[in-house]
Design a protein around this motif. Sequence first.
Motif, PDB file in Angstrom:
ATOM      1  N   SER A  49       0.722  -1.121  -0.008  1.00  0.00           N
ATOM      2  CA  SER A  49       0.045  -0.055  -0.089  1.00  0.00           C
ATOM      3  C   SER A  49       0.870   1.027   0.117  1.00  0.00           C
ATOM      4  CB  SER A  49      -0.926  -0.063   1.150  1.00  0.00           C
ATOM      5  OG  SER A  49      -1.769   1.013   1.509  1.00  0.00           O
ATOM      6  N   PRO A  50       1.793   1.450   0.718  1.00  0.00           N
ATOM      7  CA  PRO A  50       2.832   2.594   0.743  1.00  0.00           C
ATOM      8  C   PRO A  50       3.491   2.767  -0.419  1.00  0.00           C
ATOM      9  CG  PRO A  50       3.072   1.407   2.915  1.00  0.00           C
ATOM     10  CD  PRO A  50       2.057   0.609   1.964  1.00  0.00           C
ATOM     11  N   LEU A  51       3.864   1.553  -1.162  1.00  0.00           N
ATOM     12  CA  LEU A  51       4.647   1.504  -2.320  1.00  0.00           C
ATOM     13  C   LEU A  51       3.595   2.176  -3.341  1.00  0.00           C
ATOM     14  CD1 LEU A  51       6.913   0.697  -4.125  1.00  0.00           C
ATOM     15  CD2 LEU A  51       5.928  -1.453  -4.108  1.00  0.00           C
ATOM     16  N   GLN A  52       2.237   1.640  -3.613  1.00  0.00           N
ATOM     17  CA  GLN A  52       1.559   2.302  -4.598  1.00  0.00           C
ATOM     18  C   GLN A  52       1.344   3.698  -4.253  1.00  0.00           C
ATOM     19  OE1 GLN A  52      -2.158  -0.184  -4.118  1.00  0.00           O
ATOM     20  NE2 GLN A  52      -1.060  -2.055  -4.998  1.00  0.00           N
ATOM     21  N   PHE A  53       0.938   4.012  -2.897  1.00  0.00           N
ATOM     22  CA  PHE A  53       1.012   5.763  -2.462  1.00  0.00           C
ATOM     23  C   PHE A  53       2.092   6.165  -3.185  1.00  0.00           C
ATOM     24  CE2 PHE A  53       2.220   9.246   0.013  1.00  0.00           C
ATOM     25  CZ  PHE A  53       0.939   9.847  -0.317  1.00  0.00           C
ATOM     26  N   LEU A  54       3.357   6.078  -3.089  1.00  0.00           N
ATOM     27  CA  LEU A  54       4.598   6.652  -3.329  1.00  0.00           C
ATOM     28  C   LEU A  54       4.453   6.554  -4.998  1.00  0.00           C
ATOM     29  CD1 LEU A  54       7.227   5.406  -0.861  1.00  0.00           C
ATOM     30  CD2 LEU A  54       6.282   7.589  -1.128  1.00  0.00           C
ATOM     31  N   GLN A  55       4.261   5.372  -5.855  1.00  0.00           N
ATOM     32  CA  GLN A  55       4.217   5.646  -7.130  1.00  0.00           C
ATOM     33  C   GLN A  55       3.231   6.614  -7.767  1.00  0.00           C
ATOM     34  OE1 GLN A  55       3.706   1.199  -7.447  1.00  0.00           O
ATOM     35  NE2 GLN A  55       6.053   0.901  -7.825  1.00  0.00           N
ATOM     36  N   GLU A  56       2.267   6.701  -7.171  1.00  0.00           N
ATOM     37  CA  GLU A  56       0.988   7.443  -7.567  1.00  0.00           C
ATOM     38  C   GLU A  56       1.332   8.994  -7.383  1.00  0.00           C
ATOM     39  OE1 GLU A  56      -2.524   9.069  -8.981  1.00  0.00           O
ATOM     40  OE2 GLU A  56      -1.413   7.183  -9.312  1.00  0.00           O
ATOM     41  N   LEU A  57       2.042   9.215  -6.173  1.00  0.00           N
ATOM     42  CA  LEU A  57       2.440  10.433  -5.843  1.00  0.00           C
ATOM     43  C   LEU A  57       3.589  10.952  -6.799  1.00  0.00           C
ATOM     44  CD1 LEU A  57       2.569  12.868  -3.889  1.00  0.00           C
ATOM     45  CD2 LEU A  57       4.308  11.511  -2.542  1.00  0.00           C
ATOM     46  N   GLN A  58       4.380   9.901  -7.352  1.00  0.00           N
ATOM     47  CA  GLN A  58       5.610  10.395  -8.372  1.00  0.00           C
ATOM     48  C   GLN A  58       5.087  10.556  -9.356  1.00  0.00           C
ATOM     49  OE1 GLN A  58       8.178   7.214  -9.493  1.00  0.00           O
ATOM     50  NE2 GLN A  58       9.865   8.484  -8.858  1.00  0.00           N
ATOM     51  N   ARG A  59       3.917   9.759 -10.020  1.00  0.00           N
ATOM     52  CA  ARG A  59       3.446  10.135 -11.311  1.00  0.00           C
ATOM     53  C   ARG A  59       2.641  11.413 -11.148  1.00  0.00           C
ATOM     54  NH1 ARG A  59      -1.362  10.330 -13.217  1.00  0.00           N
ATOM     55  NH2 ARG A  59      -2.473   9.539 -11.361  1.00  0.00           N
ATOM     56  N   THR A  60       2.079  11.923 -10.314  1.00  0.00           N
ATOM     57  CA  THR A  60       1.406  12.984  -9.956  1.00  0.00           C
ATOM     58  C   THR A  60       2.407  14.142 -10.347  1.00  0.00           C
ATOM     59  OG1 THR A  60      -0.286  12.170  -8.592  1.00  0.00           O
ATOM     60  CG2 THR A  60      -0.079  14.642  -8.637  1.00  0.00           C
ATOM     61  N   LYS A  61       3.421  13.787  -9.547  1.00  0.00           N
ATOM     62  CA  LYS A  61       4.347  15.209  -9.477  1.00  0.00           C
ATOM     63  C   LYS A  61       5.042  15.214 -11.026  1.00  0.00           C
ATOM     64  CE  LYS A  61       5.056  15.601  -4.716  1.00  0.00           C
ATOM     65  NZ  LYS A  61       4.788  16.974  -4.492  1.00  0.00           N
ATOM     66  N   LYS A  62       5.276  14.140 -11.429  1.00  0.00           N
ATOM     67  CA  LYS A  62       5.700  14.034 -12.857  1.00  0.00           C
ATOM     68  C   LYS A  62       4.843  14.629 -14.015  1.00  0.00           C
ATOM     69  CE  LYS A  62       9.082  10.247 -12.643  1.00  0.00           C
ATOM     70  NZ  LYS A  62       9.482   8.839 -13.323  1.00  0.00           N
ATOM     71  N   GLU A  63       3.469  14.669 -13.823  1.00  0.00           N
ATOM     72  CA  GLU A  63       2.670  15.158 -14.611  1.00  0.00           C
ATOM     73  C   GLU A  63       2.436  16.622 -14.462  1.00  0.00           C
ATOM     74  OE1 GLU A  63      -1.341  13.539 -13.751  1.00  0.00           O
ATOM     75  OE2 GLU A  63      -0.826  11.566 -14.714  1.00  0.00           O
ATOM     76  N   LYS A  64       2.728  16.965 -13.330  1.00  0.00           N
ATOM     77  CA  LYS A  64       2.882  18.567 -12.920  1.00  0.00           C
ATOM     78  C   LYS A  64       4.068  19.118 -13.604  1.00  0.00           C
ATOM     79  CE  LYS A  64      -0.649  19.594 -10.449  1.00  0.00           C
ATOM     80  NZ  LYS A  64      -1.701  20.253 -11.034  1.00  0.00           N
ATOM     81  N   MET A  65       5.234  18.396 -13.768  1.00  0.00           N
ATOM     82  CA  MET A  65       6.431  18.789 -14.269  1.00  0.00           C
ATOM     83  C   MET A  65       6.101  18.710 -15.901  1.00  0.00           C
ATOM     84  SD  MET A  65       9.185  16.679 -12.231  1.00  0.00           S
ATOM     85  CE  MET A  65      10.767  17.476 -13.073  1.00  0.00           C
ATOM     86  N   LYS A  66       5.354  17.888 -16.260  1.00  0.00           N
ATOM     87  CA  LYS A  66       4.987  17.948 -17.934  1.00  0.00           C
ATOM     88  C   LYS A  66       4.341  19.289 -18.087  1.00  0.00           C
ATOM     89  CE  LYS A  66       5.327  13.022 -18.482  1.00  0.00           C
ATOM     90  NZ  LYS A  66       4.317  11.838 -19.047  1.00  0.00           N
ATOM     91  N   GLU A  67       3.311  19.631 -17.240  1.00  0.00           N
ATOM     92  CA  GLU A  67       2.484  20.633 -17.407  1.00  0.00           C
ATOM     93  C   GLU A  67       3.135  22.069 -17.458  1.00  0.00           C
ATOM     94  OE1 GLU A  67      -0.748  21.062 -14.681  1.00  0.00           O
ATOM     95  OE2 GLU A  67      -1.134  18.889 -14.602  1.00  0.00           O
TER      96      GLU A  67
END
Length: 129
Positions: A49-67
């Motif tokens: 569960s923490p691993l999934q949370f971290l992966q989602e958090l990383q994906r969200t931050k990368k999306e912001k970087m793309k924006e």
Amino acid sequence: MRPAQSDLVNILSSLEAHWHVLEAEVVEIGSDIEHCKLCSKKYGDWFDSPLQFLQELQRTKKEKMKEILVAMESFNNNLQGGRKLVRTLERTAPVAVLHAPAKPVTLLRDSRGRERRAAAGRGCAFTFR
């Protein structure tokens, strides 16, 4: 510096600062993901569960970087397009900006080359030659 230039500089500086913060966070989260994977192998499903949370958090931050990249590229493209348009316009009808403290005016040259004045709109003053 004029307000529009100042606003543009502030926006670009802010986007760059956010980029650097997000970049550092993504690196840190990546490190945490690797550590969490090791713990998951060592201790089992408790870390899924923490691993999934971290992966989602990383994906969200990368999306912001793309924006941010898209916004910066848009600024760059608009600037390049504006420069190209100015060059094209300068070839056909050169313009010089007048900076006067009084009410701005536009000096126009008619077809015979005589100058004539017209009030400029929105605080702009131009000289057409």
